[in-house]
Motif scaffolding. Structure first.
Motif, PDB file in Angstrom:
ATOM      1  N   ARG A 149       0.884  -1.193  -0.073  1.00  0.00           N
ATOM      2  CA  ARG A 149      -0.088  -0.021   0.133  1.00  0.00           C
ATOM      3  C   ARG A 149       0.807   1.368  -0.061  1.00  0.00           C
ATOM      4  N   ARG A 150       2.012   1.178   0.814  1.00  0.00           N
ATOM      5  CA  ARG A 150       2.752   2.435   0.891  1.00  0.00           C
ATOM      6  C   ARG A 150       3.650   2.832  -0.405  1.00  0.00           C
ATOM      7  N   ALA A 151       3.910   1.558  -1.060  1.00  0.00           N
ATOM      8  CA  ALA A 151       4.534   1.779  -2.314  1.00  0.00           C
ATOM      9  C   ALA A 151       3.876   2.263  -3.444  1.00  0.00           C
ATOM     10  N   VAL A 152       2.593   1.844  -3.347  1.00  0.00           N
ATOM     11  CA  VAL A 152       1.401   2.568  -4.260  1.00  0.00           C
ATOM     12  C   VAL A 152       1.399   4.033  -3.992  1.00  0.00           C
ATOM     13  N   ASP A 153       1.375   4.058  -2.601  1.00  0.00           N
ATOM     14  CA  ASP A 153       1.152   5.706  -2.176  1.00  0.00           C
ATOM     15  C   ASP A 153       2.275   6.468  -2.679  1.00  0.00           C
ATOM     16  N   ALA A 154       3.525   5.773  -2.516  1.00  0.00           N
ATOM     17  CA  ALA A 154       4.821   6.521  -2.854  1.00  0.00           C
ATOM     18  C   ALA A 154       4.730   6.860  -4.579  1.00  0.00           C
ATOM     19  N   VAL A 155       4.142   5.941  -5.160  1.00  0.00           N
ATOM     20  CA  VAL A 155       4.193   6.289  -6.704  1.00  0.00           C
ATOM     21  C   VAL A 155       2.812   7.294  -7.140  1.00  0.00           C
ATOM     22  N   ARG A 156       1.910   7.295  -6.235  1.00  0.00           N
ATOM     23  CA  ARG A 156       0.848   8.241  -6.533  1.00  0.00           C
ATOM     24  C   ARG A 156       1.374   9.722  -6.092  1.00  0.00           C
ATOM     25  N   GLU A 157       2.137   9.704  -5.035  1.00  0.00           N
ATOM     26  CA  GLU A 157       2.590  11.175  -4.418  1.00  0.00           C
ATOM     27  C   GLU A 157       4.017  11.366  -5.121  1.00  0.00           C
TER      28      GLU A 157
ATOM     29  N   ALA B 291       8.520   6.139   0.182  1.00  0.00           N
ATOM     30  CA  ALA B 291       9.339   5.166  -0.463  1.00  0.00           C
ATOM     31  C   ALA B 291      10.414   4.475   0.732  1.00  0.00           C
ATOM     32  N   GLU B 292      10.786   5.447   1.307  1.00  0.00           N
ATOM     33  CA  GLU B 292      11.906   5.175   2.279  1.00  0.00           C
ATOM     34  C   GLU B 292      11.104   4.122   3.445  1.00  0.00           C
ATOM     35  N   SER B 293      10.106   4.413   4.096  1.00  0.00           N
ATOM     36  CA  SER B 293       9.415   3.816   4.884  1.00  0.00           C
ATOM     37  C   SER B 293       9.239   2.302   4.556  1.00  0.00           C
ATOM     38  N   VAL B 294       9.038   2.111   3.144  1.00  0.00           N
ATOM     39  CA  VAL B 294       8.733   0.614   2.386  1.00  0.00           C
ATOM     40  C   VAL B 294      10.081  -0.116   2.723  1.00  0.00           C
ATOM     41  N   ILE B 295      11.172   0.642   2.307  1.00  0.00           N
ATOM     42  CA  ILE B 295      12.559   0.124   2.120  1.00  0.00           C
ATOM     43  C   ILE B 295      13.063  -0.150   3.563  1.00  0.00           C
TER      44      ILE B 295
ATOM     45  N   LYS C 230      12.226   1.583  -4.225  1.00  0.00           N
ATOM     46  CA  LYS C 230      13.694   2.237  -4.746  1.00  0.00           C
ATOM     47  C   LYS C 230      13.487   2.673  -6.057  1.00  0.00           C
ATOM     48  N   SER C 231      12.648   2.341  -7.040  1.00  0.00           N
ATOM     49  CA  SER C 231      12.362   3.201  -8.231  1.00  0.00           C
ATOM     50  C   SER C 231      11.936   4.613  -8.022  1.00  0.00           C
TER      51      SER C 231
ATOM     52  N   ASP D 229      21.636   7.046  -6.416  1.00  0.00           N
ATOM     53  CA  ASP D 229      22.833   6.505  -7.314  1.00  0.00           C
ATOM     54  C   ASP D 229      22.015   5.128  -7.735  1.00  0.00           C
ATOM     55  N   ALA D 230      22.159   4.890  -8.857  1.00  0.00           N
ATOM     56  CA  ALA D 230      21.210   3.772  -9.428  1.00  0.00           C
ATOM     57  C   ALA D 230      22.088   2.434  -9.271  1.00  0.00           C
TER      58      ALA D 230
END
Length: 567
Positions: free
Chosen positions: A468-476, A482-486, A540-541, A550-551
């Motif tokens: 859910r948070r990964a999708v939120d990170a994409v939305r926003e 994204a860091e909270s998911v990682i 991460k994306s 850094d990729a």
């Protein structure tokens, strides 16, 4: 004459397209931010619509663009009406530029623009080169058309035909039909101004043709709305009603409008006859076009609520029919030539995919643990819709990638492709693996211990939260989310390792189907680990795209361990 006329028209239209494409490439991202943030009320919305349309050189594109914001809840229908009204003002910029008759500078602009293209290494400078060269081609095309039309000044049949355009009904009908044919009101008005520069079109006839262009341009938005969600058709209907009502109000006051713009525009009293018309009419027609559209916006901006209610009655909500094939909501063909806006539409569609897969994963727990066969089969069928949307998104992003893009847009395109593939992979894990394990669980009449059920349920909730948070990170487009998911990598990894070890100790228990149950439970844990892996990959994306991290960090991410095969 015909060859020169059509050759000049081709140069004129090509120059307009090239100029608009370059402007979109340079300012696309800025336009997206402007539209998303500066529509807090109808007046600011109208100014925003005017600005964006002046940049993209198409009121139809602006109309199509706001549909995505309405559907995403970022803009109300009333706010979008302000933007659509302002779009008409923005569409007058082309006529004003054309009326300057800077034909003498055409070749210089083409030379400078080509020089920038030839020498510059930076993509942004090259786009400015395209823009300047496009404007030069517009003026050069005007010059060629103007020269080709000179013989018509003494051709009585043509002059009689033009005289009929002073009949408002005939002029409006011809302007509307021609605009619908070439799909550009700006081009129609520009051609009318070129004809006026040869004294072939009087001011009243030019105004009537410009009125018709406003109606004809609605065809583009209507065609774009066919087969689209109701919001698209409503936005197109607002465009139609606004332009038709505006022409109906003014059609009886063409002579008064002509008098006003004659007073407003510079005159040449030293000239007479056709020469005077040729020098005065172009600027007067451009000013009439601008005054007409500004006045209409100032009149109708107070009735946006009424417009919203009218179009909601004309285009009522239509519930989706069960079994109906799923269609993309935000992938608009009209935006393909504006990569920043097209990518935003793709992002909304991918978020929609993310919400679908999140809902499926949420429903999996109860269907799996309850051994609900019908529920599991229904979850399996949802993946067909996800696969369909994934196909649309990948195809759309591929088409966007074929356009000229600045580096930021190219990076966003690669990011969205990666996210779409990750979400589709999560869907496949649910459909192909977890649903199959659930059916197997039911077929073998297996029964988990209460402790194992609680452990799997807790892990499922943790992984579901990460997705859910990964999708939120994409939305926003938010690297903090994204860091909270990682950051959950260690916690979830340890929980799965501990669960696997606990299941291994339970192998010693003497219960029926112990080995089959062990293999199934371990497989479920490993599938959850892989789902979290894809959620982390999405996060991460987002970080890499929006913080330019850094990729190489992503390249060093180890793949998940090999999975045991379920019995």
């Amino acid at each position: 004459m015909g060859v020169n006329l059509f050759g000049g028209l081709a140069l004129f239209l090509f120059g307009m397209d090239q100029m608009a494409d370059a402007l979109k490439a340079v300012a696309g991202e800025r336009m997206k931010q402007v539209l998303a943030k500066l529509t807090t009320n109808r007046f600011i919305g109208a100014l925003t619509g005017a600005f964006v349309t002046a940049v993209v050189n198409s009121s139809s594109v602006t109309t199509v663009l706001v549909v995505g914001f309405i559907s995403a809840g970022l803009m109300s229908m009333a706010q979008s009406i302000g933007v659509i009204m302002g779009a008409n003002i923005g569409s007058t910029i082309t006529a004003q530029i054309v009326a300057f008759k800077a034909t003498n500078a055409a070749m210089a602009m083409i030379a400078v623009g080509f020089g920038m293209l030839f020498i510059a290494k930076r993509e942004k400078v090259r786009q400015y080169g395209f823009m300047i060269m496009g404007l030069g081609l517009v003026f050069f095309g005007m010059s060629v058309m103007s020269d080709a039309m000179k013989p018509l000044r003494s051709y009585h049949t043509f002059l009689d035909l033009m005289a009929r355009m002073e009949n408002p009904v005939v002029g409006i009908a011809v302007g509307a039909a021609f605009t619908a044919l070439i799909q550009s009101s700006g081009a129609t008005t520009g051609i009318v101004i070129v004809m006026a520069s040869q004294g072939l079109v009087s001011l009243p006839a030019g105004i009537a043709l410009a009125f018709g262009a406003n109606i004809g341009t609605c065809v583009t938005a209507l065609i774009a709305a066919i087969g689209k969600p109701r919001e698209a058709m409503r936005a197109a209907m607002v465009h139609v009603l606004f332009n038709v009502f505006g022409v109906l109000i003014w059609v009886g006051f063409i002579s008064q409008l002509a008098d006003f713009v004659t007073w407003l525009s510079p005159g040449h009293p030293e000239l007479t006859g056709t020469d005077r018309i040729a020098h005065e009419a172009p600027r007067q027609i451009a000013n009439a076009h601008t005054v007409f559209n500004i006045a209409n916006t100032l009149i109708f901006i107070w009735f946006t609520g009424l417009f919203a209610r009218i179009v909601e009655r004309l285009v009522p909500d239509r519930p989706e029919r069960p079994g109906m094939a799923i269609r993309p909501r935000y992938l608009e063909d009209a935006l393909i030539d504006t990569p920043a806006l097209a990518l935003d539409g793709a992002r909304l569609e991918i978020v929609r995919m993310g919400e679908m897969v999140t809902a499926t994963l949420a429903d999996l727990e109860s269907a799996f643990l309850a051994a609900d066969i019908r529920g599991l089969e229904e979850l399996k069928s949802r993946d067909d819709d996800l696969d369909t949307l994934h196909g649309f998104v990948v195809t759309y992003l591929g088409r966007v990638g074929q356009r000229t893009m600045i580096e930021t847009d190219s990076q966003a395109q690669r990011h969205l492709l990666s996210v779409a593939n990750d979400i589709e992979s999560i869907g496949d894990l649910i459909e192909t693996d977890l649903v199959r394990l659930g059916l197997q669980y039911h077929a073998h009449r297996l029964s988990m211990s209460p402790g194992t059920r609680d452990m799997i349920a807790a892990l499922h909730q943790a992984v579901l939260g990460a997705v859910r948070r990964a999708v939120d990170a994409v939305r926003e487009s938010d690297p903090v989310i994204a860091e909270s998911v990682i950051a959950e990598k260690a916690t979830i990894g340890k929980a799965i390792d501990a669960g696997t070890a606990k299941l291994a100790t339970r192998l010693q228990a003497s219960v029926p189907h112990r080995l089959e149950l062990y293999a199934l439970e371990v497989s479920v844990l490993e599938k959850l680990r892989r789902i979290y892996y894809f959620a982390k990959h999405i996060a991460k994306s987002v970080q890499r795209t929006y913080t330019k991290a850094d990729a190489a960090a992503e390249a060093s991410t180890p793949a998940p361990p090999a999975e045991p095969v379920a019995a």
